[in-house]
Design a protein around this motif. Structure first.
Motif, PDB file in Angstrom:
ATOM      1  N   ALA A 260       0.658   4.107  -2.764  1.00 60.76           N
ATOM      2  CA  ALA A 260       0.293   5.474  -2.377  1.00 60.76           C
ATOM      3  C   ALA A 260       1.381   6.450  -2.823  1.00 60.76           C
TER       4      ALA A 260
ATOM      5  N   ILE B 162      -5.857  13.196  -7.173  1.00 53.85           N
ATOM      6  CA  ILE B 162      -6.432  13.893  -6.025  1.00 53.85           C
ATOM      7  C   ILE B 162      -7.612  14.717  -6.476  1.00 53.85           C
TER       8      ILE B 162
ATOM      9  N   LEU C  53       0.201  18.126  -0.428  1.00 52.20           N
ATOM     10  CA  LEU C  53       0.600  18.523  -1.778  1.00 52.20           C
ATOM     11  C   LEU C  53      -0.283  19.659  -2.285  1.00 52.20           C
ATOM     12  N   GLN C  54      -1.565  19.558  -1.989  1.00 49.76           N
ATOM     13  CA  GLN C  54      -2.489  20.603  -2.421  1.00 49.76           C
ATOM     14  C   GLN C  54      -2.234  21.917  -1.698  1.00 49.76           C
ATOM     15  N   SER C  55      -1.855  21.806  -0.429  1.00 54.56           N
ATOM     16  CA  SER C  55      -1.817  22.999   0.420  1.00 54.56           C
ATOM     17  C   SER C  55      -0.444  23.616   0.575  1.00 54.56           C
TER      18      SER C  55
ATOM     19  N   LEU D 179       0.959   9.630  -5.212  1.00 58.11           N
ATOM     20  CA  LEU D 179       1.396  10.966  -4.794  1.00 58.11           C
ATOM     21  C   LEU D 179       2.308  11.573  -5.855  1.00 58.11           C
TER      22      LEU D 179
ATOM     23  N   PHE E 246      -1.011  13.168   2.720  1.00 60.69           N
ATOM     24  CA  PHE E 246       0.056  13.587   1.816  1.00 60.69           C
ATOM     25  C   PHE E 246      -0.504  14.296   0.581  1.00 60.69           C
ATOM     26  N   LEU E 247      -1.649  13.821   0.105  1.00 61.85           N
ATOM     27  CA  LEU E 247      -2.261  14.505  -1.034  1.00 61.85           C
ATOM     28  C   LEU E 247      -2.730  15.905  -0.622  1.00 61.85           C
ATOM     29  N   LYS E 248      -3.236  15.986   0.593  1.00 58.85           N
ATOM     30  CA  LYS E 248      -3.672  17.291   1.114  1.00 58.85           C
ATOM     31  C   LYS E 248      -2.469  18.218   1.273  1.00 58.85           C
TER      32      LYS E 248
ATOM     33  N   PRO F  66      -7.424  24.514   2.259  1.00 62.88           N
ATOM     34  CA  PRO F  66      -7.730  24.040   3.598  1.00 62.88           C
ATOM     35  C   PRO F  66      -7.952  25.174   4.572  1.00 62.88           C
TER      36      PRO F  66
ATOM     37  N   GLU G  29      -2.779   8.405   3.211  1.00 64.56           N
ATOM     38  CA  GLU G  29      -2.560   8.846   1.829  1.00 64.56           C
ATOM     39  C   GLU G  29      -3.178  10.226   1.608  1.00 64.56           C
ATOM     40  N   GLN G  30      -4.368  10.408   2.171  1.00 69.75           N
ATOM     41  CA  GLN G  30      -5.040  11.701   2.020  1.00 69.75           C
ATOM     42  C   GLN G  30      -4.217  12.834   2.639  1.00 69.75           C
TER      43      GLN G  30
ATOM     44  N   PHE H   8       0.840  -1.205   0.000  1.00 70.65           N
ATOM     45  CA  PHE H   8       0.000   0.000   0.000  1.00 70.65           C
ATOM     46  C   PHE H   8       0.872   1.251   0.000  1.00 70.65           C
TER      47      PHE H   8
END
Lengths: 321, 181
Positions: free
Chosen positions: A63, A288, B56-58, A67, B52-54, A294, B49-50, A59
């Motif tokens: 992942a 994504i 990357l986005q932020s 990424l 790290f993706l977050k 955020p 995983e989310q 996994f």
């Protein structure tokens, strides 16, 4: 006194957990506190043990792949390629709509059978986006994503047979994308009361598709050209994970393992820090989901001691190229 | 500090090597932190995983102010977990045992016993107060320093040390009680 003891305790914890020293070494440094320190350091060791779960290596590697794909997709956008790309996407969407209106179903139907290495493929994808856009309910969207996933699997097979591994990887990313979009729906259904029929339907569909796609991909793997096998393995692996995840959410437990990942014939390991083929990829999609920036002040429960920052999750659709 | 500032700049420039380094350094730590909170392995993996993706986005909106970057990353992780826990509060949790590290025991029975003990330890951590638990999770699962933990929690390092102290005292009591009872 307490402050001093807390400093000593903190130092000993760092020495034990981060530097690998033994409890005895620390107690020897502070003999006056050893009686008080010893049981707390034992508890600290227990806490370290209790928090020592590790993610599955396969996994973690998958992942990382996702990424890095997202990273490259974003970098292309920043370089301005996306401007043209975005315009092209909208233009394609417009053309698809226009074709739908003017030429009727004929042209779009022709594109339905187009392959990733053919010019009409973009029209096919645009038509799919239009179809997705006009699909109202989340459950219907999930089913449509599964239908498109099946198309992607068939395209993977043809591209592998044509010995075009880069196209197999492109389509695999699209396949992953479709399966990822099923997850939030599966999760939401799994959490809702009184949706037994929807749950049963989606679960059965997922199980059927998972088994079917596994069989198709494994069968292709056996007869595919050698060069296409690593990318086919990746497709098998990512689609397996995609289905397993969605099934886990809908079942709410671990009964959902729809398939086991088979050992790959090639020596290339998933644990490679940076597999060469990832480097070669030029992702067309980002796995994504774009979401609003955020919030620096997300709601935090009492127990979280006033932590805030980015981190909300969203399940919005996003455009495929 | 200079190094960390330069790392942040490279992350913002979407440098492959910087992101690979960040991933390799933090993935397991973030996973352990999340796993301790949510219990279920698949959900913990997904949330990790989310994170790290977050990130990357932020990351483009991240402003370097001399604070540890790890604290920012764990704030994302924390908020992911809070969001998840809020949404799934009514669901049962899966015991944290099957992916706990395999110990040296080759005997399956002994291995199962050891895993069970580790699962009980994880449950003991779950009995701490929210603030104590947050400190233990960040310090031991996230392997953050006291200063980094303080940044994530918005507290002073002194307050974190005090919480750590009280958490270990409480944990010791819980473990003794479980052992005796």
């Amino acid at each position: 006194m307490d402050r001093e003891f807390e400093d000593i305790l903190d130092e000993c914890i760092d020495r034990i957990t981060l530097r690998g020293e033994g409890i005895e070494q620390c107690l020897a440094s502070y003999p006056a506190y050893s009686a008080k320190l010893e049981p707390l350091l034992q508890a600290a060791l227990s806490a370290t043990k209790a928090t020592s779960a590790e993610p599955r290596p396969e996994f973690k590697a998958a992942a990382k792949y996702r990424l890095l794909s997202a990273l490259r997709a974003g970098r292309e956008k920043r370089r301005g390629l996306s401007f043209t790309g975005r315009r092209w996407r909208w233009a394609t969407l417009g053309v698809a709509l226009l074709l739908l209106l003017l030429a009727g179903a004929g042209t779009v139907a022709a594109s339905t059978n187009s392959l990733p290495d053919e010019p009409l493929y973009r029209v096919k994808l645009a038509a799919e986006r239009v179809q997705m856009f006009f699909t109202a309910s989340d459950t219907a969207k999930a089913k449509l994503h599964l239908k498109f996933a099946e198309r992607r699997v068939k395209e993977i097979v043809v591209m592998a047979e044509k010995d075009k591994p880069e196209k197999v990887e492109d389509v695999t990313r699209r396949l992953s994308y479709h399966l990822e979009k099923v997850r939030p729906v599966a999760r939401a259904l799994g959490e809702k009361e009184g949706r037994g029929k929807d749950i049963a339907e989606l679960r059965a569909l997922l199980q059927r598709k998972a088994a079917k796609h596994r069989a198709i991909l494994q069968n292709t793997l056996e007869r595919a050209p050698v060069r296409a096998r690593p990318s086919l393995n990746r497709a098998l692996e990512l689609s397996g994970q995609g289905y397993d995840k969605a099934l886990q959410y809908i079942l709410g437990d671990d009964r959902s393992r729809s398939w086991e990942i088979r050992p790959r014939p090639e020596s290339e390991g998933l644990n490679d820090p940076q597999p060469p083929k990832i480097q070669r990829l030029t992702p067309l999609i980002s796995p994504i989901t774009p979401s609003p920036p955020p919030s620096p002040a997300s709601p935090v429960p009492q127990s979280s001691a006033g932590i805030s920052g980015p981190g909300d999750r969203s399940g919005h659709e996003h455009n495929l190229p | 500090m200079q190094d960390e500032e330069s790392l942040v700049r490279r992350l913002q420039e979407r440098d492959d090597e910087a992101w690979t380094g960040l991933y390799d350094e933090f993935f397991n730590r973030v996973y352990r932190y999340i796993r301790l909170r949510v219990g279920d392995r698949a959900e913990a993996e997904d949330l990790t995983e989310q994170v790290f993706l977050k990130a990357l986005q932020s990351v483009s909106s991240y402003r370097w102010r001399g604070r540890p970057f790890s604290a920012w990353l764990f704030r994302i992780a924390h908020n992911q977990v809070v969001d998840h826990v809020r949404k799934t509060r009514h669901r049962r949790t899966v015991p944290l045992d099957e992916s706990l590290p395999a110990t040296s025991a080759a005997d399956p029975v002994l291995l199962a016993e050891q895993r069970s003990i580790l699962g009980q330890l994880a449950q003991s951590v779950g009995q701490l107060t929210g603030a104590q638990r947050a400190v233990i999770e960040l310090r031991f699962a996230g392997e953050l320093s006291t200063a980094e933990t303080a940044q994530v929690l918005g507290k002073s390092p002194g307050a974190v040390k005090a919480l750590q102290h009280s958490a270990l005292v409480a944990l010791r009591k819980i473990l003794s009680r479980d052992r005796d009872g």
